[in-house]
Design a protein around this motif. Structure first.
Motif, mmCIF file in Angstrom:
data_model
loop_
_atom_site.group_PDB
_atom_site.id
_atom_site.type_symbol
_atom_site.label_atom_id
_atom_site.label_comp_id
_atom_site.label_asym_id
_atom_site.label_seq_id
_atom_site.Cartn_x
_atom_site.Cartn_y
_atom_site.Cartn_z
ATOM 1 N N MET A 309 0.456 -0.900 0.019
ATOM 2 C CA MET A 309 0.159 0.009 0.408
ATOM 3 C C MET A 309 0.887 1.116 0.336
ATOM 4 S SD MET A 309 -3.346 -0.767 2.765
ATOM 5 C CE MET A 309 -4.080 0.763 2.570
ATOM 6 N N TYR A 310 1.775 1.307 0.519
ATOM 7 C CA TYR A 310 2.766 2.747 1.094
ATOM 8 C C TYR A 310 3.865 3.035 0.789
ATOM 9 C CZ TYR A 310 -1.528 3.409 4.407
ATOM 10 O OH TYR A 310 -3.119 3.021 5.049
ATOM 11 N N ALA A 311 4.704 1.304 0.682
ATOM 12 C CA ALA A 311 6.200 1.171 0.301
ATOM 13 C C ALA A 311 6.536 1.965 -0.727
ATOM 14 C CB ALA A 311 7.157 0.253 0.778
ATOM 15 N N PHE A 312 5.587 1.462 -1.964
ATOM 16 C CA PHE A 312 6.189 1.809 -3.208
ATOM 17 C C PHE A 312 5.112 3.406 -3.598
ATOM 18 C CE2 PHE A 312 6.238 -2.041 -1.920
ATOM 19 C CZ PHE A 312 7.443 -2.820 -3.230
ATOM 20 N N SER A 313 4.509 3.521 -2.856
ATOM 21 C CA SER A 313 4.193 4.901 -3.631
ATOM 22 C C SER A 313 5.261 6.543 -4.070
ATOM 23 C CB SER A 313 3.578 6.065 -2.389
ATOM 24 O OG SER A 313 4.256 5.547 -1.302
ATOM 25 N N PRO A 314 5.785 6.127 -3.750
ATOM 26 C CA PRO A 314 6.928 7.168 -4.445
ATOM 27 C C PRO A 314 7.058 6.480 -5.794
ATOM 28 C CG PRO A 314 7.761 7.300 -2.288
ATOM 29 C CD PRO A 314 6.959 5.742 -1.976
ATOM 30 N N ALA A 315 7.445 5.089 -6.036
ATOM 31 C CA ALA A 315 7.928 5.133 -7.074
ATOM 32 C C ALA A 315 6.679 5.239 -8.469
ATOM 33 C CB ALA A 315 8.059 3.814 -7.491
ATOM 34 N N VAL A 316 5.350 4.561 -7.326
ATOM 35 C CA VAL A 316 4.163 4.726 -8.750
ATOM 36 C C VAL A 316 3.718 6.644 -9.032
ATOM 37 C CG1 VAL A 316 1.577 4.688 -8.075
ATOM 38 C CG2 VAL A 316 3.367 2.996 -6.916
ATOM 39 N N GLY A 317 4.282 6.956 -7.612
ATOM 40 C CA GLY A 317 4.056 9.012 -8.077
ATOM 41 C C GLY A 317 4.779 9.042 -9.313
ATOM 42 N N TRP A 318 6.185 8.832 -9.229
ATOM 43 C CA TRP A 318 7.202 9.200 -10.360
ATOM 44 C C TRP A 318 6.660 7.745 -11.630
ATOM 45 C CZ3 TRP A 318 9.544 5.785 -14.141
ATOM 46 C CH2 TRP A 318 10.620 6.338 -14.819
ATOM 47 N N LEU A 319 6.235 7.246 -11.920
ATOM 48 C CA LEU A 319 5.956 6.213 -12.993
ATOM 49 C C LEU A 319 4.431 7.135 -13.271
ATOM 50 C CD1 LEU A 319 6.053 4.003 -14.588
ATOM 51 C CD2 LEU A 319 4.038 3.154 -13.428
ATOM 52 N N SER A 320 3.866 7.325 -12.651
ATOM 53 C CA SER A 320 2.346 8.538 -13.154
ATOM 54 C C SER A 320 2.788 9.822 -14.168
ATOM 55 C CB SER A 320 1.467 8.479 -11.764
ATOM 56 O OG SER A 320 -0.160 9.018 -11.934
ATOM 57 N N ASP A 321 3.600 10.002 -13.187
ATOM 58 C CA ASP A 321 3.547 11.639 -13.830
ATOM 59 C C ASP A 321 4.907 11.246 -15.121
ATOM 60 O OD1 ASP A 321 2.785 13.466 -11.725
ATOM 61 O OD2 ASP A 321 4.482 13.092 -10.466
ATOM 62 N N ARG A 322 5.153 10.295 -15.174
ATOM 63 C CA ARG A 322 6.133 10.003 -16.423
ATOM 64 C C ARG A 322 5.454 9.578 -17.649
ATOM 65 N NH1 ARG A 322 11.253 10.183 -17.431
ATOM 66 N NH2 ARG A 322 12.177 8.973 -18.884
ATOM 67 N N ILE A 323 3.923 8.633 -17.360
ATOM 68 C CA ILE A 323 3.116 7.805 -18.274
ATOM 69 C C ILE A 323 1.805 8.412 -18.664
ATOM 70 C CG2 ILE A 323 4.568 6.205 -17.945
ATOM 71 C CD1 ILE A 323 2.404 4.226 -16.947
ATOM 72 N N GLY A 324 1.572 8.949 -17.696
ATOM 73 C CA GLY A 324 0.190 9.836 -17.699
ATOM 74 C C GLY A 324 -0.754 8.710 -15.929
ATOM 75 N N HIS A 325 -1.148 9.798 -15.504
ATOM 76 C CA HIS A 325 -2.425 9.227 -14.383
ATOM 77 C C HIS A 325 -3.635 8.162 -15.226
ATOM 78 C CE1 HIS A 325 -0.250 12.740 -12.300
ATOM 79 N NE2 HIS A 325 -1.361 13.938 -13.058
ATOM 80 N N LEU A 326 -4.103 8.455 -16.264
ATOM 81 C CA LEU A 326 -4.688 7.454 -16.897
ATOM 82 C C LEU A 326 -3.748 5.492 -17.370
ATOM 83 C CD1 LEU A 326 -8.282 7.443 -17.613
ATOM 84 C CD2 LEU A 326 -7.133 7.621 -19.318
ATOM 85 N N SER A 327 -3.464 6.130 -17.383
ATOM 86 C CA SER A 327 -2.149 5.130 -18.168
ATOM 87 C C SER A 327 -2.046 3.943 -16.114
ATOM 88 C CB SER A 327 -0.872 4.593 -18.690
ATOM 89 O OG SER A 327 -1.689 5.378 -20.177
ATOM 90 N N THR A 328 -1.763 4.941 -15.618
ATOM 91 C CA THR A 328 -0.891 4.645 -14.251
ATOM 92 C C THR A 328 -2.220 3.805 -13.296
ATOM 93 O OG1 THR A 328 0.769 5.913 -14.278
ATOM 94 C CG2 THR A 328 0.096 5.004 -12.112
ATOM 95 N N VAL A 329 -3.497 4.625 -13.743
ATOM 96 C CA VAL A 329 -4.804 3.735 -13.024
ATOM 97 C C VAL A 329 -5.228 2.217 -13.803
ATOM 98 C CG1 VAL A 329 -7.351 4.283 -13.115
ATOM 99 C CG2 VAL A 329 -5.677 6.354 -11.718
ATOM 100 N N VAL A 330 -4.490 2.098 -15.031
ATOM 101 C CA VAL A 330 -5.890 1.328 -15.745
ATOM 102 C C VAL A 330 -4.534 -0.127 -15.260
ATOM 103 C CG1 VAL A 330 -5.473 0.150 -17.646
ATOM 104 C CG2 VAL A 330 -6.667 2.265 -17.660
ATOM 105 N N THR A 331 -3.387 0.449 -14.709
ATOM 106 C CA THR A 331 -1.682 -0.590 -14.306
ATOM 107 C C THR A 331 -2.413 -1.344 -13.299
ATOM 108 O OG1 THR A 331 -0.083 0.734 -15.817
ATOM 109 C CG2 THR A 331 0.889 -1.145 -13.823
ATOM 110 N N GLY A 332 -2.932 -0.154 -12.538
ATOM 111 C CA GLY A 332 -3.578 -0.427 -10.916
ATOM 112 C C GLY A 332 -4.157 -1.080 -11.242
ATOM 113 N N GLN A 333 -5.419 -1.674 -12.264
ATOM 114 C CA GLN A 333 -6.644 -2.139 -12.516
ATOM 115 C C GLN A 333 -6.718 -3.086 -13.041
ATOM 116 O OE1 GLN A 333 -8.893 -0.435 -10.373
ATOM 117 N NE2 GLN A 333 -7.430 1.040 -11.289
ATOM 118 N N ALA A 334 -4.966 -4.001 -13.653
ATOM 119 C CA ALA A 334 -4.583 -4.709 -13.624
ATOM 120 C C ALA A 334 -3.669 -5.802 -12.851
ATOM 121 C CB ALA A 334 -3.809 -5.128 -14.762
#
Length: 440
Positions: A309-334
């Motif tokens: 839930m918490y430990a990887f959130s900075p990496a998730v934030g970096w990825l979201s800014d890099r590939i886009g919020h929409l793509s990151t959300v879809v990755t989360g659903q997968a």
């Protein structure tokens, strides 16, 4: 892939002063999350024990969780309205202070064995959870668009410390209780109260200037006319704009969600993610225990879930800014779907259950970080606090209902069936995503 360019940032967001205030804001928020999160963590494991001790009945053990969740859900919108009128510093500082008062009331309930005090204390203590959640939005107020998710994710990550330390305060709390001549379980809430009061003090004293108020000042300045134009008329327009969200925040925010597809998508993503996570997480220890898994392994599994839930959130934030919020959300659903498959089919395998619950936490992180950043991006600054507070309230209410239904559902169709239902809840998010892609 090259780093994204800051082409969408407004000129004021690139100013040295704004960037310095933003860095300071994130540091102060992170510090407050760490100390305040310790108090929130206490309620997760020790709150039910305190309730059972005060009421002298196992029936009341679940009351602590219910009352804390209800308290968090009840104040989501009020905290947002305070932020709307007076800024993040007042809203978050007051939220942690109210939670600290709740901790003091809980100490009083332990001493007097008063059930009414226990309920009131737990309700007030739940304000800390709501404050903890809304703190992430304050990190995005001044952030440039291509750094919004990363700033927000750092505040989410800071919660890791509290989630690890808080549940382990029973023994240190017992030592404190012995010194103060209090009931044994009350000692942990003495520490929790001190931590929440410290979080409030940090925000009141150090979060200056207020990030939300400062962002509004710059946005208002952009709308002021140049010299030679009708200054009084411009001032009247600015005043009217400032008053409008204050008098109709909830109505205007709900209207915005109905007419802004990207904001509505972010809203649905956050609510669904929290519901899926809460329902499956609540019943995983029960399922593991039914299959003979020891409490130590169950504890390790829950720790792995919190890590996801918490430990990887900075990496998730970096990825979201890099590939886009929409793509990151879809990755989360997968990730959610893989988690449901592993947990649903692996109830006889400890390894699969641990992997499934870890991925459940990771899918939540992808959805919450990217969804929250997307919600901030898709909502005008004047409406942002109200929409964010409404989202968090809906998130807590729906998740509480989902967690309450998870037990009867598992009794009816089993843990595998519960995970199948959780996986099915993800499908509307994916359908909404497909709609947004076609609408581009």
């Amino acid at each position: 892939m090259s780093a994204p360019q800051d082409v969408s940032a407004k000129p004021w967001q690139t100013q040295a002063r704004v960037r310095a205030v933003q860095k300071r804001t994130v540091r102060v928020l992170a510090a407050a999350q760490i100390v305040g999160g310790v108090g929130v963590g206490v309620s997760v494991s020790i709150g039910s024990l305190l309730a059972e001790s005060v009421a002298r009945s196992e029936t009341y053990a679940g009351l602590a969780r219910t009352a804390t969740t209800a308290g968090a859900a009840a104040v989501g919108v009020p905290l947002a309205l305070v932020a709307q009128r007076h800024g993040r510093r007042t809203s978050l500082g007051t939220g942690w202070l109210v939670a600290a008062v709740g901790g003091a009331v809980l100490i009083g309930s332990a001493v007097s064995r008063s059930i009414p005090l226990l309920i009131v204390g737990m309700l007030l203590f739940g304000v800390g959870s709501a404050t903890n959640q809304q703190s992430r939005y304050a990190a995005a107020d001044l952030a440039a668009p291509h750094r919004r998710a990363q700033a927000l994710s750092i505040v989410v990550w800071s919660t890791t410390v509290g989630s690890v330390i808080g549940p382990n305060l029973a023994d240190p709390g017992a030592a404190v209780a012995s010194v103060l001549h209090l009931p044994r379980l009350a000692g942990a809430f003495v520490l929790a109260t001190a931590c929440m009061a410290l979080a409030s003090a940090l925000l009141w004293c150090l979060m200056r200037p207020d990030p939300l108020m400062l962002s509004r000042q710059y946005q208002d300045a952009e709308e002021r006319p140049e010299s030679g134009t009708d200054i009084p008329a411009a001032r009247a327009r600015v005043t009217a704009q400032e008053k409008k969200p204050q008098s109709g925040t909830l109505r205007a925010g709900l209207r915005h969600l109905r007419h802004a597809p990207r904001a509505a998508f972010a809203f649905v993503t956050i609510v669904v993610a929290h519901t899926v996570m809460g329902a499956v997480m609540t019943m995983t220890p029960v399922s593991m225990s039914q299959h003979g898994t020891g409490l130590t392994v169950v504890g390790v599994t829950i720790s792995g879930h919190l890590l996801g839930m918490y430990a990887f959130s900075p990496a998730v934030g970096w990825l979201s800014d890099r590939i886009g919020h929409l793509s990151t959300v879809v990755t989360g659903q997968a990730v959610f779907l893989v988690s449901a498959a592993l947990s649903g089919m692996g109830h006889d395998s400890v390894g699969m259950m641990m992997a499934g619950l870890f991925l459940l936490g990771l899918g939540w992180s992808f959805s919450l970080v990217a969804g929250s950043a997307m919600l901030s991006e898709a909502t005008p600054a004047a409406l942002r606090p109200g929409v964010q507070g409404t989202t968090d309230t809906a998130m807590n209410v729906v998740a509480a209902v989902g967690a309450g239904l998870a037990g009867p559902l598992m009794s009816w169709i089993g843990f595998g069936g519960l995970n199948a239902v959780a996986g099915a809840l993800v499908l509307p998010v994916l359908a909404f995503w497909a709609f947004l892609v076609r609408a581009r």
